[in-house]
Enzyme design. Structure first.
Site, PDB file in Angstrom:
ATOM      1  N   ASP A 230      13.133   2.600  -3.549  1.00  0.00           N
ATOM      2  CA  ASP A 230      14.307   2.491  -3.049  1.00  0.00           C
ATOM      3  C   ASP A 230      15.543   1.637  -4.961  1.00  0.00           C
ATOM      4  O   ASP A 230      14.584   1.011  -5.727  1.00  0.00           O
ATOM      5  CB  ASP A 230      14.861   0.997  -2.005  1.00  0.00           C
ATOM      6  CG  ASP A 230      15.926   0.714  -2.534  1.00  0.00           C
ATOM      7  OD1 ASP A 230      16.760   1.645  -2.785  1.00  0.00           O
ATOM      8  OD2 ASP A 230      16.915  -0.778  -1.666  1.00  0.00           O
TER       9      ASP A 230
ATOM     10  N   ASP B 176       9.216  19.195   4.449  1.00  0.00           N
ATOM     11  CA  ASP B 176       8.151  18.784   5.939  1.00  0.00           C
ATOM     12  C   ASP B 176       9.511  20.180   6.653  1.00  0.00           C
ATOM     13  O   ASP B 176      10.889  20.027   6.310  1.00  0.00           O
ATOM     14  CB  ASP B 176       8.749  17.788   6.284  1.00  0.00           C
ATOM     15  CG  ASP B 176       7.600  17.193   7.097  1.00  0.00           C
ATOM     16  OD1 ASP B 176       7.342  17.740   8.395  1.00  0.00           O
ATOM     17  OD2 ASP B 176       6.446  16.584   6.791  1.00  0.00           O
TER      18      ASP B 176
ATOM     19  N   ASP C 208       6.086  20.929  10.766  1.00  0.00           N
ATOM     20  CA  ASP C 208       5.416  20.012  11.897  1.00  0.00           C
ATOM     21  C   ASP C 208       5.385  20.484  13.284  1.00  0.00           C
ATOM     22  O   ASP C 208       5.881  21.736  13.341  1.00  0.00           O
ATOM     23  CB  ASP C 208       6.968  19.337  11.733  1.00  0.00           C
ATOM     24  CG  ASP C 208       6.936  18.130  12.261  1.00  0.00           C
ATOM     25  OD1 ASP C 208       5.381  16.896  11.814  1.00  0.00           O
ATOM     26  OD2 ASP C 208       7.747  17.618  13.540  1.00  0.00           O
TER      27      ASP C 208
ATOM     28  N   GLU D  71       0.682  22.202  10.444  1.00  0.00           N
ATOM     29  CA  GLU D  71      -0.222  20.427  11.698  1.00  0.00           C
ATOM     30  C   GLU D  71      -0.365  21.607  13.216  1.00  0.00           C
ATOM     31  O   GLU D  71       0.367  21.674  13.562  1.00  0.00           O
ATOM     32  CB  GLU D  71       0.832  19.679  11.948  1.00  0.00           C
ATOM     33  CG  GLU D  71       0.249  18.518  12.855  1.00  0.00           C
ATOM     34  CD  GLU D  71       1.863  17.527  12.977  1.00  0.00           C
ATOM     35  OE1 GLU D  71       0.761  15.746  12.877  1.00  0.00           O
ATOM     36  OE2 GLU D  71       2.543  18.523  13.501  1.00  0.00           O
TER      37      GLU D  71
ATOM     38  N   HIS E   8       0.655  10.056   6.645  1.00  0.00           N
ATOM     39  CA  HIS E   8       2.026   9.002   7.613  1.00  0.00           C
ATOM     40  C   HIS E   8       1.932   8.876   9.267  1.00  0.00           C
ATOM     41  O   HIS E   8       2.828   8.148   9.883  1.00  0.00           O
ATOM     42  CB  HIS E   8       3.236   9.974   7.189  1.00  0.00           C
ATOM     43  CG  HIS E   8       3.767  10.611   7.820  1.00  0.00           C
ATOM     44  ND1 HIS E   8       3.237  12.085   7.602  1.00  0.00           N
ATOM     45  CD2 HIS E   8       3.792  11.184   9.128  1.00  0.00           C
ATOM     46  CE1 HIS E   8       3.661  12.957   8.211  1.00  0.00           C
ATOM     47  NE2 HIS E   8       4.168  12.572   8.981  1.00  0.00           N
ATOM     48  N   ASP E   9       0.801   9.180   9.548  1.00  0.00           N
ATOM     49  CA  ASP E   9       0.455   9.687  10.863  1.00  0.00           C
ATOM     50  C   ASP E   9      -0.688   8.744  11.524  1.00  0.00           C
ATOM     51  O   ASP E   9      -1.224   8.774  12.450  1.00  0.00           O
ATOM     52  CB  ASP E   9       0.790  10.770  11.608  1.00  0.00           C
ATOM     53  CG  ASP E   9       1.921  11.712  11.463  1.00  0.00           C
ATOM     54  OD1 ASP E   9       2.881  10.871  12.061  1.00  0.00           O
ATOM     55  OD2 ASP E   9       1.892  13.009  11.735  1.00  0.00           O
TER      56      ASP E   9
HETATM   57  C1  GLC Z   1       4.501  15.003  13.621  1.00  0.00           C
HETATM   58  C2  GLC Z   1       4.585  14.372  12.364  1.00  0.00           C
HETATM   59  C3  GLC Z   1       4.635  13.381  12.831  1.00  0.00           C
HETATM   60  C4  GLC Z   1       6.437  13.405  13.877  1.00  0.00           C
HETATM   61  C5  GLC Z   1       6.016  14.207  15.557  1.00  0.00           C
HETATM   62  C6  GLC Z   1       7.188  14.759  15.763  1.00  0.00           C
HETATM   63  O1  GLC Z   1       3.229  14.961  14.476  1.00  0.00           O
HETATM   64  O2  GLC Z   1       3.638  14.260  11.211  1.00  0.00           O
HETATM   65  O3  GLC Z   1       5.037  12.077  12.022  1.00  0.00           O
HETATM   66  O4  GLC Z   1       6.296  12.088  14.721  1.00  0.00           O
HETATM   67  O5  GLC Z   1       5.492  15.614  14.152  1.00  0.00           O
HETATM   68  O6  GLC Z   1       8.010  15.233  15.039  1.00  0.00           O
END
Ligand code: GLC
Length: 551
Positions: free
Chosen positions: A22, A99, A201, A257, A330-331
């Site tokens: 930040d 993304d 995504d 993904e 991040h998931d």
């Molecule tokens: C994907 C992302 C995740 C998000 C989801 C909905 O799985 O990696 O962080 O919450 O999509 O967009």
């Protein structure tokens, strides 16, 4: 061997901008913060930085709910900051990867506001609208990925709209050509800025199945959409169109993904014949996480579950496409905490995972904090958590009969917030992340686990990652070599080789926190290039020791 592309030879670093650095004192990270740390990222051998979404967003799912695709959210900065980031990164041979969220938008996106205003609106068909069943209830009994029905009632249209994820993330209607053209235009707008690629995504959900009830399979008597709604026939027509209308002609890669794509379908999905360059798979992570993200159910795993999943992906991508290697993002919770919740020497375990990450065949995706050996947090109540999916899994755990304490233990083990705590730069207040109040608490260990401290300790996880990155530069076989698993089914050691003509490397990783003997002929005639413990004794691996041999 065919000439490899730049993104096959590099390391990709995933930054979660909200938690990176930040520069404004607002408690959330900024693009300027990433610019400030580009030299740090270059020191890790990184050739691309994937940013989770930084578009304008109400941030209810931290940017995966986009309100305006054509601008940067003011919390992160401005379009000028983005242009500066792309240019400054390029000076260091680093490309920026964005993304691309194309399955859904935010319900605050003007497209949705217009679509929901009336059936006659110009964008009426841009989202998915259905009438209620005769009794007024939802069109189907499907349960969204984040819990609750996939349908939410809209009074102005007197219809339900569809959402794979949360109610504030309405799904776009890919059957509408005008909508698709607008998405493609938007994606090219960003590529024209010189991006190195897109992480795409939730793309397996863009094609919908017929809207009919399905057999219930969750504690709330609904049918979970995670598998049911993914990879529906016809999806490839959309994706081929996307590939040709958006990606053709750009020197940029795609990594999608893609849960639910079967090995035999890979040729349609990746590589020369497929629609993407790489696919993120979930199989090896489901080993610790539980199938289909249902992490309220305890997952018991043995090493062969993990290694056979990795070998299956290595074998499949040897034929088609290229593999994006990851253990964290991040998931996901932190890998060491998730796979080894009772580990004592977590530093060794982090280094061991790092060794596998950087020596399998494919492009390593390193997630922020992983290079420091971050561990999970364990906050005292579900209210301390920010993540929508953690609330959902906590509720499911309660519905499945667990106590509050047990449900919270699931959250401690698997919550996505484990990966989202701020970066720890130094031992100063708030770990040097912000001068304000951090949006998510800093991990308690920040005084010892931070970039400054680890940079001066040759035995730190951070310095280990730097050595691994250097070794990838020095040993082309780690990038180009074929993969072979050497001890399939072994319960403690993950062993594999990489070979390219006369060049050879052998990797042994001890996934047990105890001494494990091994047969020295596995590395016969080779010399140790790197070892997590520095002092490898032939014939035995120390607890969590990993060794790389080369010829
Ligand atoms: C994907 C992302 C995740 C998000 C989801 C909905 O799985 O990696 O962080 O919450 O999509 O967009």
């Amino acid at each position: 061997m065919e000439q490899l592309a730049w993104w096959q030879k590099t390391i990709v670093y995933e930054a979660y901008p909200k938690s990176f650095l930040d520069t404004e004192g607002a408690g959330t990270g900024t693009l300027q913060g990433i610019i400030q740390k580009l030299d740090y990222l270059a020191s890790l051998g990184v050739g691309a930085i994937w940013l989770t979404p930084v578009y304008c967003s109400p941030m209810k799912d931290n940017g995966y709910d986009i309100a305006n695709y054509y601008d940067i959210d003011p919390r992160f900065g401005t379009m000028d900051d983005m242009d500066q980031l792309i240019a400054e990164a390029e000076k260091r041979n680093i490309r920026i990867v964005m993304d691309l969220v194309m399955n859904h938008t935010s319900d605050e996106n003007p497209w949705f506001i217009e679509s929901s205003s009336s059936k006659e609106s110009e964008k009426s068909n841009w989202y998915i609208w259905q009438d209620a069943k005769e009794d007024g209830s939802e069109p189907t009994n499907w349960r969204g990925v984040f819990g609750g029905s996939t349908w939410t009632w809209c009074e102005s249209r007197r219809q339900y709209y569809y959402h794979t994820f949360a109610e504030f993330q309405p799904d776009l209607n890919w059957e509408c050509e005008e909508m698709r053209r607008e998405l493609y235009r938007m994606a090219r707008f960003w590529l024209d800025k010189g991006l190195g690629g897109f992480r795409i995504d939730a793309v397996v959900y863009i094609k919908k199945r017929p809207f009919e009830d399905a057999v219930p399979d969750t504690p709330d008597s609904m049918a979970d959409i995670t598998l049911l709604g993914s990879n529906i026939p016809g999806i490839l027509d959309f994706l081929n169109e996307f590939k040709h209308e958006v990606m053709d002609g750009y020197d940029a890669f795609t990594v999608a993904e893609a849960n639910g794509v079967k090995p035999e379908e890979l040729p349609d999905w990746v590589g020369d014949t497929g629609v993407f360059d790489m696919l993120f798979e979930f199989n090896h992570m489901d080993v610790a996480m539980g199938k289909n993200g249902a992490w309220y159910k305890p997952a018991r795993w043995k090493l062969p579950d993990l290694t056979s999943a990795l070998t299956a992906s290595q074998t499949a991508t040897a034929q088609n496409g290229w593999y994006p290697i990851y253990f964290e993002n991040h998931d996901q919770a932190r890998a060491v905490s998730q796979f080894f919740p009772r580990a004592v020497n977590t530093t060794a375990a982090s280094k061991m995972f790092g060794c596998v990450l950087m020596t399998l065949r494919g492009t390593p995706f390193l997630y922020q904090g992983e290079e420091l050996g971050y561990l999970n947090v364990a906050w005292s109540s579900i209210d301390c958590y920010d993540d929508v999916s953690s609330y959902n899994q906590y509720d499911l755990a309660l519905q499945a009969g667990k106590t509050e304490e047990q449900a919270l233990a699931c959250v401690h083990l698997h919550s996505r917030d484990n990966a989202r705590t701020p970066m720890q730069w130094d031992a100063s207040e708030n770990a040097g992340f912000t001068t304000g109040t951090p949006w998510l608490p800093i991990h308690d260990d920040y005084q010892t686990c931070n970039v400054e401290v680890q940079s001066t300790n040759p035995n730190s996880v951070l310095e280990w990652y730097r050595s691994l990155a250097q070794l990838r530069e020095d040993l082309p076989v780690l990038i180009e070599g074929d993969y072979e698993e050497l001890l399939p089914g072994d319960e403690h050691i993950y062993a594999f080789s990489r070979t390219n003509g006369s060049e050879k490397a052998v990797i042994l990783a001890n996934f047990a926190e105890r001494f494990v003997p091994y047969d020295t002929t596995l590395a016969e005639g080779l010399t140790v290039a790197l070892s997590t413990h520095g002092n490898h004794t032939p014939g035995s691996l120390q607890p969590f020791e990993a060794v790389i041999w080369r010829n």
